[in-house]
Design a protein around this motif. Sequence first.
Motif, short mmCIF file in Angstrom:
data_model
loop_
_atom_site.label_atom_id
_atom_site.label_comp_id
_atom_site.label_asym_id
_atom_site.label_seq_id
_atom_site.Cartn_x
_atom_site.Cartn_y
_atom_site.Cartn_z
N GLU A 85 0.85 -1.26 0.09
CA GLU A 85 0.02 0.05 0.07
C GLU A 85 0.88 1.37 -0.03
OE1 GLU A 85 -3.54 2.20 2.60
OE2 GLU A 85 -3.03 0.07 3.34
N LYS B 236 0.89 4.01 -2.93
CA LYS B 236 0.70 5.67 -2.54
C LYS B 236 1.77 6.28 -3.14
CE LYS B 236 -2.42 5.05 1.38
NZ LYS B 236 -2.85 5.23 2.63
N HIS C 247 -3.83 3.38 -10.07
CA HIS C 247 -5.34 3.25 -9.66
C HIS C 247 -5.97 1.95 -9.75
CE1 HIS C 247 -5.69 7.40 -9.21
NE2 HIS C 247 -5.41 7.77 -10.30
N MET D 4 -4.62 -0.33 -7.00
CA MET D 4 -5.11 0.25 -5.77
C MET D 4 -6.57 0.01 -5.31
SD MET D 4 -3.25 3.94 -5.32
CE MET D 4 -3.51 4.30 -3.57
N ASP E 233 -8.85 1.21 -7.38
CA ASP E 233 -9.90 2.27 -7.70
C ASP E 233 -9.96 2.31 -9.16
OD1 ASP E 233 -11.25 4.75 -7.93
OD2 ASP E 233 -9.76 5.94 -7.03
N LYS E 234 -11.12 1.53 -9.68
CA LYS E 234 -11.23 1.18 -10.78
C LYS E 234 -11.77 2.38 -11.66
CE LYS E 234 -12.24 -3.59 -10.47
NZ LYS E 234 -13.36 -4.83 -10.88
N GLN E 235 -12.74 3.30 -10.77
CA GLN E 235 -13.39 4.70 -11.37
C GLN E 235 -12.27 5.46 -11.91
OE1 GLN E 235 -16.23 6.23 -8.84
NE2 GLN E 235 -16.36 8.29 -10.12
N ALA E 236 -11.28 5.58 -10.82
CA ALA E 236 -10.24 6.74 -11.25
C ALA E 236 -9.26 6.20 -12.54
CB ALA E 236 -9.21 6.79 -10.06
#
Length: 238
Positions: A96, A100, A131, A134, A136-139
């Motif tokens: 993680e 980041k 993304h 992490m 975050d599929k939308q991003a």
Amino acid sequence: MKKSVFIYTAALILPTSVFGFDFTPTQAEFSTWDQRCKLAYSATGSARKSGLYPNQSKADSSKALAFAESAGGAWHYCAGVVYLKRAESSSGNLREANLKRALSEIQFTARNINKDHSWYPEIYIDMAKVHFEMGDKQAGFETLRGLLKTHKNNSLSYTALAYYLKRNGDAKAALKVLKQAPENLQAESAELNYFLGWYSLDAGQTDDAVHYATRAYQLGYPVPGLRNKLQAQGRIIP
């Protein structure tokens, strides 16, 4: 006193991000960089301290700085690529933290690079990859769809979005995106035709797959996977 004045003057000339940048790759990580990243990184103070550039002249350093600045402070992007690779080989909190840091470094360059720079599509695709890693599929999809809007004449815009759509379970949408590429790209891009061939074959459109595969290999695509898969079905690709 003279030395202090020199340091202060240099600080006024060089971009703050060069001085604030703190990253040293391992020798193995350094070796994975392409020449663009090696050149961009060489402009930083961290690079000079690393011992990776023992024979760099002031002229070479100035040239590297100009190159890296023109690419939005590309030393940040190149560090981000390494952190992304570190994340892929780690787990838990360390993974993680690496992701980041990767996102932060890549975003720095993405914010500062001009849209007409040749490196732009690759940087945004790697940012999207972070993304997705992490979760975050939308991003990730927003980043890739934005790239498709700004770079309609770059095959990477289509193949990257199609790849992640297919990985997300929407093979039909992936093939549709590839077919939206303009005719000049379909005529010139070996990579685009390879993806079109592979995804057409997966969709059961074997004749289309043969058509795209033939074009991909005529254009010099180096990976034999699609040819081998079609030949296993009795379809010979010249």
